[in-house]
Design a protein around this motif. Structure first.
Motif, mmCIF file in Angstrom:
data_model
loop_
_atom_site.group_PDB
_atom_site.id
_atom_site.type_symbol
_atom_site.label_atom_id
_atom_site.label_comp_id
_atom_site.label_asym_id
_atom_site.label_seq_id
_atom_site.Cartn_x
_atom_site.Cartn_y
_atom_site.Cartn_z
ATOM 1 N N SER A 105 -23.464 -3.953 35.609
ATOM 2 C CA SER A 105 -22.879 -2.317 34.655
ATOM 3 C C SER A 105 -23.744 -2.379 33.684
ATOM 4 C CB SER A 105 -21.628 -2.238 34.311
ATOM 5 O OG SER A 105 -21.199 -3.709 33.835
ATOM 6 N N ALA A 106 -24.229 -3.288 32.590
ATOM 7 C CA ALA A 106 -25.095 -3.723 31.005
ATOM 8 C C ALA A 106 -26.550 -3.795 31.647
ATOM 9 C CB ALA A 106 -25.188 -5.440 30.878
ATOM 10 N N THR A 107 -27.278 -3.774 33.134
ATOM 11 C CA THR A 107 -28.749 -3.713 33.085
ATOM 12 C C THR A 107 -28.626 -2.305 33.744
ATOM 13 O OG1 THR A 107 -28.404 -5.824 33.991
ATOM 14 C CG2 THR A 107 -30.811 -3.912 35.207
ATOM 15 N N ARG A 110 -26.753 1.817 24.968
ATOM 16 C CA ARG A 110 -27.726 0.036 24.169
ATOM 17 C C ARG A 110 -26.378 -0.687 24.460
ATOM 18 N NH1 ARG A 110 -32.672 0.307 26.119
ATOM 19 N NH2 ARG A 110 -33.391 2.054 25.264
ATOM 20 N N GLN A 111 -25.357 -0.093 23.049
ATOM 21 C CA GLN A 111 -24.221 -0.932 22.526
ATOM 22 C C GLN A 111 -23.368 -0.873 23.978
ATOM 23 O OE1 GLN A 111 -23.098 1.498 19.004
ATOM 24 N NE2 GLN A 111 -21.328 -0.106 18.085
ATOM 25 N N LEU A 112 -22.887 0.253 24.686
ATOM 26 C CA LEU A 112 -21.756 0.212 25.535
ATOM 27 C C LEU A 112 -22.691 -1.248 26.595
ATOM 28 C CD1 LEU A 112 -19.401 0.717 27.433
ATOM 29 C CD2 LEU A 112 -21.175 2.531 28.184
ATOM 30 N N ALA A 113 -24.116 -1.227 26.309
ATOM 31 C CA ALA A 113 -24.461 -2.331 27.721
ATOM 32 C C ALA A 113 -24.105 -4.279 26.962
ATOM 33 C CB ALA A 113 -25.921 -2.353 27.648
ATOM 34 N N LYS A 114 -24.071 -3.562 25.431
ATOM 35 C CA LYS A 114 -23.579 -4.933 25.337
ATOM 36 C C LYS A 114 -22.338 -5.793 24.948
ATOM 37 C CE LYS A 114 -27.477 -5.033 21.292
ATOM 38 N NZ LYS A 114 -27.536 -4.475 20.315
ATOM 39 N N HIS A 115 -21.649 -4.575 24.931
ATOM 40 C CA HIS A 115 -20.062 -5.171 25.672
ATOM 41 C C HIS A 115 -19.984 -5.481 27.142
ATOM 42 C CE1 HIS A 115 -18.088 -3.326 21.939
ATOM 43 N NE2 HIS A 115 -18.692 -3.198 21.846
#
Length: 168
Positions: free
Chosen positions: A129-131, A157-162
């Motif tokens: 999901s992050a990728t 990008r911020q959501l990917a970090k989560h």
């Protein structure tokens, strides 16, 4: 499908970092409603996400301002949020020992295959999901015609970090 639709668009209207963070937290905290129609909706969202990859990610990223309308950007936003939230939920369930069913496995395989075509997103050490979220953010980074798209990329990008942090 999710009760997070309002939160997803609302993220774009936040003005400061704290509000952005709160909007993402709200989006992540809304549970997925597992209905018989959810996988169908996720499959349709994935079809929309696959189109730029089939055309060529680099080409689409550089020409989106000329070929997209702002509606394309918002449709992609809604699709990527649904798809990545679903992927994140499935990854979480898998870590708890819940196996994917056949339909889920097909969707995950299609996402992996799509990302394998995109050399820039070859990031096997992070959650799927992050990728995917990071990969899709790139479509918004290069499209400055509409002032909202760079923010879309930043928020993804911020959501990917989560997604990444909760996968650890």
């Amino acid at each position: 499908m999710t009760r997070a639709e309002s939160a997803s668009r609302g993220m774009l209207f936040r003005m400061d970092e704290n509000e952005n963070e709160q909007a993402i937290q709200q989006f992540l905290s809304e549970p997925m409603e597992w209905t018989k129609y959810l996988n169908r909706a996720v499959s349709v969202a994935l079809e929309g996400i696959l189109i730029p990859t089939r055309i060529g990610s680099s080409l689409v990223r550089k020409t989106a301002a000329f070929t997209w309308a702002i509606e394309h950007a918002f449709a992609g936003w809604d699709s990527i949020l649904l798809l990545t939230k679903w992927l994140h939920a499935k990854e979480t369930l898998q870590r708890r020992g819940v196996p994917l069913d056949e339909a889920d496995s097909q969707i995950v395989k299609r996402v992996r295959d799509m990302l394998a075509e995109d050399i820039e997103s070859d990031d096997s050490d992070t959650s799927l999901s992050a990728t995917l979220t990071r990969s899709w953010a790139g479509f918004y980074d290069d499209t400055w015609v509409w002032g909202v798209t760079p923010k879309m990329g930043m928020m993804l990008r911020q959501l990917a970090k989560h997604y990444e942090n909760t996968a650890k």
